[in-house]
Design a protein around this motif. Structure first.
Motif, PDB file in Angstrom:
ATOM      1  N   LEU A 179     -36.058  15.686  95.027  1.00  0.00           N
ATOM      2  CA  LEU A 179     -35.905  16.040  93.732  1.00  0.00           C
ATOM      3  C   LEU A 179     -37.253  15.532  92.915  1.00  0.00           C
ATOM      4  O   LEU A 179     -37.759  16.285  92.090  1.00  0.00           O
ATOM      5  CB  LEU A 179     -34.813  15.362  92.738  1.00  0.00           C
ATOM      6  N   LEU A 180     -37.826  14.203  93.341  1.00  0.00           N
ATOM      7  CA  LEU A 180     -38.931  13.755  92.813  1.00  0.00           C
ATOM      8  C   LEU A 180     -40.135  14.783  93.448  1.00  0.00           C
ATOM      9  O   LEU A 180     -40.971  15.102  92.676  1.00  0.00           O
ATOM     10  CB  LEU A 180     -39.162  12.247  93.201  1.00  0.00           C
ATOM     11  N   ALA A 181     -40.189  14.892  94.535  1.00  0.00           N
ATOM     12  CA  ALA A 181     -41.371  15.653  95.158  1.00  0.00           C
ATOM     13  C   ALA A 181     -41.477  17.136  94.699  1.00  0.00           C
ATOM     14  O   ALA A 181     -42.650  17.818  94.375  1.00  0.00           O
ATOM     15  CB  ALA A 181     -41.351  15.648  96.688  1.00  0.00           C
ATOM     16  N   SER A 182     -40.214  17.817  94.271  1.00  0.00           N
ATOM     17  CA  SER A 182     -40.437  19.181  93.706  1.00  0.00           C
ATOM     18  C   SER A 182     -40.361  19.369  92.303  1.00  0.00           C
ATOM     19  O   SER A 182     -40.352  20.371  91.879  1.00  0.00           O
ATOM     20  CB  SER A 182     -38.982  20.074  94.079  1.00  0.00           C
ATOM     21  N   CYS A 183     -40.296  18.325  91.559  1.00  0.00           N
ATOM     22  CA  CYS A 183     -40.284  18.577  90.014  1.00  0.00           C
ATOM     23  C   CYS A 183     -41.478  19.096  89.459  1.00  0.00           C
ATOM     24  O   CYS A 183     -41.442  19.650  88.332  1.00  0.00           O
ATOM     25  CB  CYS A 183     -39.719  17.142  89.347  1.00  0.00           C
ATOM     26  N   GLY A 184     -42.605  18.755  90.213  1.00  0.00           N
ATOM     27  CA  GLY A 184     -43.769  19.246  89.565  1.00  0.00           C
ATOM     28  C   GLY A 184     -44.389  18.597  88.484  1.00  0.00           C
ATOM     29  O   GLY A 184     -45.526  18.976  87.989  1.00  0.00           O
ATOM     30  N   TYR A 185     -43.786  17.663  87.892  1.00  0.00           N
ATOM     31  CA  TYR A 185     -44.329  17.116  86.689  1.00  0.00           C
ATOM     32  C   TYR A 185     -45.760  16.424  87.051  1.00  0.00           C
ATOM     33  O   TYR A 185     -46.459  15.990  86.160  1.00  0.00           O
ATOM     34  CB  TYR A 185     -43.302  16.134  85.995  1.00  0.00           C
ATOM     35  N   PHE A 186     -45.907  15.711  88.076  1.00  0.00           N
ATOM     36  CA  PHE A 186     -46.996  14.964  88.442  1.00  0.00           C
ATOM     37  C   PHE A 186     -48.128  15.744  89.201  1.00  0.00           C
ATOM     38  O   PHE A 186     -48.814  15.060  89.636  1.00  0.00           O
ATOM     39  CB  PHE A 186     -46.551  13.744  89.240  1.00  0.00           C
ATOM     40  N   ASP A 187     -47.680  16.990  89.697  1.00  0.00           N
ATOM     41  CA  ASP A 187     -48.715  17.778  90.464  1.00  0.00           C
ATOM     42  C   ASP A 187     -49.914  17.606  89.941  1.00  0.00           C
ATOM     43  O   ASP A 187     -50.286  18.152  88.775  1.00  0.00           O
ATOM     44  CB  ASP A 187     -48.222  19.213  90.767  1.00  0.00           C
ATOM     45  N   VAL A 188     -51.051  17.504  90.639  1.00  0.00           N
ATOM     46  CA  VAL A 188     -52.452  17.702  90.221  1.00  0.00           C
ATOM     47  C   VAL A 188     -53.305  18.507  91.229  1.00  0.00           C
ATOM     48  O   VAL A 188     -52.910  18.432  92.558  1.00  0.00           O
ATOM     49  CB  VAL A 188     -53.104  16.181  90.247  1.00  0.00           C
ATOM     50  N   LEU A 189     -54.471  18.841  91.100  1.00  0.00           N
ATOM     51  CA  LEU A 189     -55.466  19.686  91.831  1.00  0.00           C
ATOM     52  C   LEU A 189     -56.292  18.752  92.289  1.00  0.00           C
ATOM     53  O   LEU A 189     -57.402  19.301  93.036  1.00  0.00           O
ATOM     54  CB  LEU A 189     -55.737  21.115  91.311  1.00  0.00           C
ATOM     55  N   SER A 190     -56.753  17.622  91.808  1.00  0.00           N
ATOM     56  CA  SER A 190     -57.763  16.469  92.293  1.00  0.00           C
ATOM     57  C   SER A 190     -57.268  15.285  92.075  1.00  0.00           C
ATOM     58  O   SER A 190     -56.513  15.044  91.215  1.00  0.00           O
ATOM     59  CB  SER A 190     -59.118  16.939  91.880  1.00  0.00           C
ATOM     60  N   VAL A 191     -57.783  14.305  92.970  1.00  0.00           N
ATOM     61  CA  VAL A 191     -57.325  12.943  92.775  1.00  0.00           C
ATOM     62  C   VAL A 191     -58.481  12.192  92.758  1.00  0.00           C
ATOM     63  O   VAL A 191     -59.485  12.409  93.830  1.00  0.00           O
ATOM     64  CB  VAL A 191     -56.528  12.357  93.742  1.00  0.00           C
ATOM     65  N   SER A 192     -59.151  11.234  91.766  1.00  0.00           N
ATOM     66  CA  SER A 192     -60.221  10.846  91.844  1.00  0.00           C
ATOM     67  C   SER A 192     -60.328   9.445  92.226  1.00  0.00           C
ATOM     68  O   SER A 192     -59.027   8.854  92.510  1.00  0.00           O
ATOM     69  CB  SER A 192     -60.903  10.858  90.367  1.00  0.00           C
ATOM     70  N   ALA A 193     -61.342   8.773  92.609  1.00  0.00           N
ATOM     71  CA  ALA A 193     -61.300   7.278  93.163  1.00  0.00           C
ATOM     72  C   ALA A 193     -60.687   6.513  92.136  1.00  0.00           C
ATOM     73  O   ALA A 193     -59.876   5.500  92.303  1.00  0.00           O
ATOM     74  CB  ALA A 193     -62.709   6.724  93.504  1.00  0.00           C
ATOM     75  N   GLU A 194     -60.899   6.752  90.864  1.00  0.00           N
ATOM     76  CA  GLU A 194     -60.421   6.084  89.686  1.00  0.00           C
ATOM     77  C   GLU A 194     -58.802   6.214  89.640  1.00  0.00           C
ATOM     78  O   GLU A 194     -58.143   5.050  89.461  1.00  0.00           O
ATOM     79  CB  GLU A 194     -60.974   6.358  88.214  1.00  0.00           C
ATOM     80  N   ASP A 195     -58.458   7.421  89.781  1.00  0.00           N
ATOM     81  CA  ASP A 195     -56.880   7.634  89.818  1.00  0.00           C
ATOM     82  C   ASP A 195     -56.240   6.521  90.691  1.00  0.00           C
ATOM     83  O   ASP A 195     -55.213   5.860  90.591  1.00  0.00           O
ATOM     84  CB  ASP A 195     -56.621   9.045  90.172  1.00  0.00           C
ATOM     85  N   LYS A 196     -56.853   6.523  92.128  1.00  0.00           N
ATOM     86  CA  LYS A 196     -56.319   5.583  93.085  1.00  0.00           C
ATOM     87  C   LYS A 196     -56.089   4.066  92.665  1.00  0.00           C
ATOM     88  O   LYS A 196     -55.387   3.569  92.772  1.00  0.00           O
ATOM     89  CB  LYS A 196     -57.040   5.860  94.412  1.00  0.00           C
ATOM     90  N   ARG A 197     -57.176   3.720  91.690  1.00  0.00           N
ATOM     91  CA  ARG A 197     -57.140   2.275  91.305  1.00  0.00           C
ATOM     92  C   ARG A 197     -56.501   2.207  90.267  1.00  0.00           C
ATOM     93  O   ARG A 197     -56.429   1.099  89.497  1.00  0.00           O
ATOM     94  CB  ARG A 197     -58.549   1.853  91.228  1.00  0.00           C
ATOM     95  N   ARG A 198     -55.659   3.328  89.484  1.00  0.00           N
ATOM     96  CA  ARG A 198     -55.218   3.165  88.192  1.00  0.00           C
ATOM     97  C   ARG A 198     -54.238   1.980  88.090  1.00  0.00           C
ATOM     98  O   ARG A 198     -54.313   1.039  87.013  1.00  0.00           O
ATOM     99  CB  ARG A 198     -54.430   4.470  87.982  1.00  0.00           C
ATOM    100  N   ALA A 199     -53.280   1.787  89.052  1.00  0.00           N
ATOM    101  CA  ALA A 199     -52.161   0.708  88.904  1.00  0.00           C
ATOM    102  C   ALA A 199     -52.920  -0.525  88.577  1.00  0.00           C
ATOM    103  O   ALA A 199     -52.692  -1.421  87.655  1.00  0.00           O
ATOM    104  CB  ALA A 199     -51.173   0.708  89.906  1.00  0.00           C
ATOM    105  N   GLY A 200     -53.567  -0.841  89.492  1.00  0.00           N
ATOM    106  CA  GLY A 200     -54.802  -2.295  89.397  1.00  0.00           C
ATOM    107  C   GLY A 200     -55.222  -2.236  87.912  1.00  0.00           C
ATOM    108  O   GLY A 200     -55.115  -3.371  87.368  1.00  0.00           O
ATOM    109  N   MET A 201     -55.886  -1.247  87.758  1.00  0.00           N
ATOM    110  CA  MET A 201     -56.476  -1.203  86.348  1.00  0.00           C
ATOM    111  C   MET A 201     -55.420  -1.342  85.312  1.00  0.00           C
ATOM    112  O   MET A 201     -55.845  -2.265  84.283  1.00  0.00           O
ATOM    113  CB  MET A 201     -57.393   0.229  86.052  1.00  0.00           C
ATOM    114  N   TYR A 202     -54.402  -0.961  85.182  1.00  0.00           N
ATOM    115  CA  TYR A 202     -53.310  -1.242  84.083  1.00  0.00           C
ATOM    116  C   TYR A 202     -52.935  -2.759  84.116  1.00  0.00           C
ATOM    117  O   TYR A 202     -52.759  -3.257  83.144  1.00  0.00           O
ATOM    118  CB  TYR A 202     -52.149  -0.238  84.225  1.00  0.00           C
TER     119      TYR A 202
END
Lengths: 78, 602
Positions: free
Chosen positions: B374-397
């Motif tokens: 259900l989580l993988a298929s919901c599509g709400y978080f689907d993106v077509l690119s992931v930047s290096a900053e995206d990966k660090r986001r939790a840490g930044m918050y």
């Protein structure tokens, strides 16, 4: 809800316009939006609503709201 | 995503969407696909658009692409869907293979690829719109039966080969994506995916469920391009990320482990961790004692989620909708950026009613084996690119929370800002920074002078051209890196430069960063030999904060205007020799890579 009411509701949703404006005597001749493409959409919507699949012969009979009500009632065993 | 009935979608799509911004979709096809129209309209309305969908001539995809015969392709087209059914494109490959010779099949494949290349190049020549290229479906009932998968020139292997080549071709074009219809077919299942009656009668191949799945898949792409994908997942605890109730079962007694149902919850948590690792923020919203939930996170060895993953906690006995509002405020995000998952139908309903902007997924109680899908298929978080900053986001918050906690109540602003020990770097965009810079233009609404949205391709083009430049400002302070937080786009004509875009992340509002960037922008203009710089301010509902930005930086107002959409625009100019550079402002250090700047100004 009766088959007739449900057919008219689905038809009004797909053909546009209000339920009050549609009657059993309406057909592609009387409703301007009811062209061949909308007719296909209508069948898709009816099959989903009633959980049925119309056969080739049955599809040929679906010429106006009344006949749709008749064929659908028969399929739903009413 | 849950869709209502086909009839209901048609009704809703025409009724509600009158006030929404338009989304122009052109569909190039060689089969009848019109019944998908109300589903497209519904999906568009769900992400806040009124879709205007037009279909190109039946089996005229190449003529539409090259000749634009129906005038569907232009600068204001948002999305072009290309749907070519192989059955209609090549009879040789799809039905006559037993009598065809391998060389003939190979030639046919070449012809198909050449046709497809022609279509995609033709489309690109007319428009920069997003292209969604629908792949060919692998036959579920190939004529050769079990031999089909084994023979090189069979329908099955021809389709696989064609799809591989098409993926490559599509990828080589900017803003074009291959949509895998085999995935849609697998999810729905052959008998429901196709409608053989309509295929034979009207050349309309798809059943209702097939079209719904295809439309939903298309709109996952469109949602991302428009920045409407969601950024924060908020989860309940009991019954959601573990089975049982921690208050009753204790931190080791909840269902989490390598048996059932513990295993299912572990897998679900892994899925959440995976989202977190590509930049989705994860928060907890649970009716429990804080200590009980903390215990599970800290002591249960089967937890996949750790306190490092969670950026915000609301573990209390308060109502869950209020908690969500507080989380939104704490993270400085909109409710329309959030997805809430809870296995309790009453909680789910309450939040749905109280906060219609939040997407709520009510996990089926007692069926944790379904949660991961259900989580993988919901599509709400689907993106077509992931930047290096995206990966660090939790840490930044988390660093941001630390900053907020460290901010003392009554300190003088200047002293506080200097105590942050900020270091900024201002440079011209390079390849590595393109995704983040484009992302910022898509998402920034508050501190944004003209709210122009640019794709990665746009940023590259602006940056490569001689007549334009893109600058960015990257910031860090003593708590950690903040990443790229401000962007400026300049265009040049003779001795006049124009600030096409000037925007800054709301995370760094109030630090004087914008003054530093405008100073470097001016430096760049001087370097380019300009004497005057002009700029615009286009007012929207959200950017009130920028109203006085240019005047307070020494720009003169030249004229004011109201556009046909009711937008107020002001045009400014400034003679460069009269500009007062603020230099490094409150920064501890400014590293400017604009030539002619003195490095390490203080």
């Amino acid at each position: 809800m009766s088959v007739e009411r449900r057919v008219i509701r689905v038809a009004s949703q797909i053909l546009g316009g209000s339920e009050a404006d549609l009657t059993v005597s309406d057909s592609p001749e009387t409703v301007s939006e009811w062209d061949s493409l909308r007719h296909m959409n209508l069948i898709l919507g009816l099959e989903e609503e009633f959980g049925v699949t119309f056969s080739d012969t049955e599809m040929l009979e679906l010429v106006d709201i009344q006949s749709i009500v008749d064929v659908t009632s028969q399929k739903c065993g009413e | 995503m849950e869709l209502p009935s086909y009839a209901k979608m048609q009704e809703e799509a025409t009724a509600e969407s009158v006030d929404l911004p338009g989304l122009k979709v052109a569909v190039l096809r060689n089969i009848v696909l019109e019944p998908i129209l109300p589903i497209y309209q519904y999906c568009a309305a769900r992400i806040g658009y009124r879709a205007a969908v037009e279909f190109g001539g039946y089996d005229a995809a190449l003529q539409e692409a090259i000749g634009n015969i129906s005038a569907l392709l232009g600068p204001d087209t948002d999305c072009v869907v290309v749907h070519l059914k192989l059955e209609a494109l090549s009879e040789v490959i799809t039905r006559r293979v037993s009598s065809a010779v391998a060389a003939v099949v190979a030639d046919e494949c070449e012809r198909v690829l050449s046709y497809c290349s022609g279509v995609i190049e033709g489309v690109r020549a007319h428009t920069d719109a997003l292209i969604l290229w629908h792949g060919f479906e692998t036959p579920a009932h190939p004529s050769l039966g079990i031999l089909s998968g084994q023979r090189e020139d069979s329908e099955t292997n021809s389709v696989r080969r064609l799809n591989r080549e098409l993926r490559r071709t599509v990828k080589s074009h900017e803003s074009a994506y291959f949509v895998d219809l085999d995935l849609c077919l697998a999810r729905v299942g052959y008998p429901d995916y196709y409608d053989l009656r309509f295929w034979q009668r009207n050349r309309a191949p798809y059943g209702l469920k097939g079209m719904m799945e295809i439309a939903v898949e298309d709109f996952k792409h469109i949602a991302w391009i428009k920045g409407k994908h969601r950024k924060c997942l908020v989860v309940d605890c009991d019954g959601t990320i573990w089975g049982g109730v921690v208050g009753e079962d204790g931190p080791m007694g909840v269902a989490l482990g390598d048996d059932y149902p513990g295993r299912a919850y572990v897998e679900f948590q892994r899925e959440i961790v995976s989202l977190c690792e590509r930049g989705v923020l994860v928060a907890v919203n649970s009716k429990n004692n804080e200590a009980d939930v903390a215990d599970v996170f800290e002591t249960n060895p089967w937890m996949q989620l750790t306190t490092e993953h969670i950026v915000s906690w609301r573990v209390n006995w308060q109502d869950k909708a209020s908690n969500l509002c507080e989380i939104a405020e704490e993270l400085n995000i909109g409710l329309d950026s959030m997805v809430f998952m809870d296995d309790n139908p009453r909680e789910a309903d309450h939040v749905r009613t109280a906060l219609p902007e939040v997407e709520v997924i009510n996990l089926p109680e007692g069926k944790p084996f379904l949660f991961r899908d259900l989580l993988a298929s919901c599509g709400y978080f689907d993106v077509l690119s992931v930047s290096a900053e995206d990966k660090r986001r939790a840490g930044m918050y988390r660093a941001e929370s630390a900053r907020r906690r460290a901010r003392p109540e009554h300190l003088e602003l200047g002293d506080y800002l200097r105590s942050l020990e900020m270091v900024a770097r201002v440079c011209l965009v390079d390849e590595a920074s393109v995704p983040r810079v484009a992302q910022l233009t898509m998402r920034t609404n508050q501190f944004n002078l003209t709210t122009k949205r640019y794709s990665e391709g746009d940023i590259r083009r602006l940056s490569d051209a001689d007549s334009s430049d893109v600058l960015y400002l990257q910031l860090e302070d003593r708590f950690g890196p903040l990443g790229i937080v401000a962007v400026a786009v300049l265009t040049y004509r003779g001795q006049t430069a124009h600030i096409d875009s000037f925007l800054m992340s709301c995370r760094v509002i109030g630090r004087g960063v914008e003054e530093v960037l405008i100073g470097q922008v001016v430096r760049q203009c001087i370097l380019k030999g300009c004497k005057t710089v002009t700029a615009d301010c286009v007012r929207t509902r959200k950017n009130e904060i920028v109203e006085e930005f240019y005047p307070s930086n020494g720009f003169q107002t030249e004229w004011e205007d109201t556009s046909p959409d009711g937008e107020e625009a002001r045009h400014y100019s400034c003679e460069l020799e009269r500009f007062q550079l603020v230099g490094a402002g409150y920064l501890a250090r400014l590293v400017s890579e604009i030539e002619g700047a003195v490095a390490d100004e203080c």
